[in-house]
Design an enzyme around this catalytic site. Sequence first.
Site, short mmCIF file in Angstrom:
data_model
loop_
_atom_site.label_atom_id
_atom_site.label_comp_id
_atom_site.label_asym_id
_atom_site.label_seq_id
_atom_site.Cartn_x
_atom_site.Cartn_y
_atom_site.Cartn_z
N GLU A 35 12.51 7.12 -3.57
CA GLU A 35 12.97 8.26 -4.57
C GLU A 35 12.77 7.46 -5.78
O GLU A 35 12.43 8.43 -7.06
CB GLU A 35 14.19 8.56 -4.39
CG GLU A 35 14.68 9.25 -2.91
CD GLU A 35 14.58 8.49 -1.60
OE1 GLU A 35 14.87 8.95 -0.56
OE2 GLU A 35 14.68 7.33 -1.82
N PRO A 38 6.61 -4.37 6.05
CA PRO A 38 7.60 -3.72 6.62
C PRO A 38 8.38 -3.15 5.43
O PRO A 38 8.12 -3.42 4.12
CB PRO A 38 8.60 -4.66 7.05
CG PRO A 38 7.54 -6.09 7.34
CD PRO A 38 6.57 -5.83 6.20
N GLY A 66 7.38 -4.07 -4.90
CA GLY A 66 6.81 -3.34 -5.91
C GLY A 66 5.25 -3.73 -5.93
O GLY A 66 4.79 -3.53 -6.98
N GLU A 67 4.80 -3.83 -4.92
CA GLU A 67 3.30 -4.51 -4.76
C GLU A 67 2.41 -3.43 -3.92
O GLU A 67 1.51 -3.73 -3.40
CB GLU A 67 3.13 -5.66 -4.34
CG GLU A 67 3.47 -6.78 -5.60
CD GLU A 67 3.06 -8.25 -5.40
OE1 GLU A 67 2.51 -8.63 -6.32
OE2 GLU A 67 3.12 -8.49 -4.23
N ASN A 90 5.67 8.29 2.89
CA ASN A 90 4.68 8.90 1.59
C ASN A 90 3.28 8.43 1.72
O ASN A 90 3.02 7.16 1.68
CB ASN A 90 5.27 8.55 0.43
CG ASN A 90 4.28 8.74 -0.95
OD1 ASN A 90 3.31 9.76 -0.65
ND2 ASN A 90 4.28 8.01 -1.86
N LEU A 91 2.17 8.92 2.14
CA LEU A 91 0.84 8.56 2.17
C LEU A 91 0.08 8.76 0.77
O LEU A 91 -1.09 8.61 0.76
CB LEU A 91 0.18 9.44 3.20
CG LEU A 91 0.11 11.03 3.37
CD1 LEU A 91 -0.68 11.61 2.35
CD2 LEU A 91 -0.35 11.38 4.69
#
Length: 439
Positions: free
Chosen positions: A61, A275, A327-328, A352-353
Site C-alpha cells: 500500500e 520472499p 525497496g529493490e 501485485n504484478l
Amino acid sequence: MLRVLYSLLWLVALPVALLRLVWRARKEPGYVQHVGERLGTYGNLPAAGPWLWVHAVSVGETRAAQPLIEALLADYPEHRILLTHMTPTGRQTGAQLFGGQPRVMQCYLPYDLPWLVRRFLRYFRPAAGMLMETEVWPSLVRGARVAGVPLLLVNARLSPRSFRRTARFGGAATAMYRDFTGVLAQTQGDAERFRALGLASVQVTGNLKFDMQPPEDGLRRGRLLRQGFGARAVFAATSTREGEETLLLEAFSRWQALAADAPNPVPRPALLLVPRHPQRFDEVAAMVTRAGFSLQRRSALGDSAAWEQAGLPEPVTADVLLGDSMGEMALYFAASDLAFIGGSLLPLGGQNLIEACAAGTPVLIGPHTFNFAQATEDAIAAGACQRVTDADALMRAAAAVLGDAPGLAAMRGHARAFAVLHRGATARTMAALARVLSA
C-alpha cells in the site's frame, strides 16, 4: 450496539495486541518502536499543519501511495502529508521513498478504539484523509465522520470473497462504509460490489499501482546485476509467501525433467528468490541450503550504488540468489528474464504484478489471484502474463518461455504496453480529492 460490542472486544484484546508486538519483535525489532503512537501519543511530531493524511498499512500500500503522495506534494504546497502505517516494513518503505522530503511525516495509526482515534484526529486535525485499498477500521471511519474529517477509501478493492464476508454484517457494514465521504474503486467489479452494499458515493478511478514509475537507478543497477549471472537465464520468484518456497524449490530441483517437454529445452536458470516478508529471509535461506542448492545473498553483494562505479564485487554463480533487501523490486525485475509473482500458488490472493510489467518483465502467476483479479486477467489478455496451475506447471511454463526468444521478447513488449495503457488513476484520484476539499 454493535459499535459498543466492537469497542469492548478491542479493549479486551488491547493487552494481547501489545504482547503480540513484543512477540513479533523477536524477528522484527521495529514492532516495539514507537509503541506510544499506537496508543494515540504523538508528542514527537509537530501538530501544526495543515495536514493531508494518507494511511498505507504496509509495503504494498505504501508503494502504491507513492504517485498519490507525490501529486499531493505538488498540488498542495501549503500542506504537510501525514503518512500512517500499521507495520514496521510499511514505515521503512515510506522512509525509503520520502525520507528526504521534509513535508512528509510518518507515524503509526492508533489501535481502533474510539478514544485513541479521537486523540489522533484532535492532534493532527487533517483537512482530509485517504485510506488505501482495504484498510477499513470501524471506529476510525466513524471517528473521522464525527470529527468532520472527509475520508476517502482510495485505490479501493473488494474481492468477491471479501464482499461475501462483509455482506454478512448487513446494515452494520453498509452504515460503516457510508461514513466514508467517497469510495474510489480500482475496477468496475469492485465498484459494483461496493454499490451492492448500499453505497452511492462510489466511482471508478483505476489502480494507482499503474502510475508507479520504476526508479531509473533501480532499473540500471538491475541490469548490472543481470550481467553478473553471465549466460544463464534468470527466473525470479518474487513476493513469495510461507509454504510457497518449499513448493518452488522442490519443482526447481526437477527442472530438467519438467523442462524436457518444452519445444526448446533450456538449462536450469538461476533462481532469484525474493520472499515477501523480511523476517523470513534467514528461514528461506536455510530452506534453500537444505534443498541442496548453492546460495548467495543479495546483501553480500554490497550497496548497489557502488556497482555503477566498480561493478559487482563478485559474479553470481550460485543456483539461488536470495533477494534479502528492501525497496529493490525494480532492481530484481530488471535483473530477471521472467518473473513469478507469489501469493498465488496457495490460496493467499496473489500480489501485485504491475511493477514487474512496468519494468518490462513478463509474468507467470498461479491460480489464486482473487485480490488482484482484474489486473491479472487484463495482463493475461494483453499477453504480458501466463497463468499456471501449480509449481510443476510453473517450471514447465518457465522453461517454454525462456526457450522461446522471440516469444519472450514479445511478452516483454506486451508487459510494458499493458503497464502504460492503464495509467491515470492518480489524476482521477486527485480530481476527486479536489472536489471534497472544495465542498
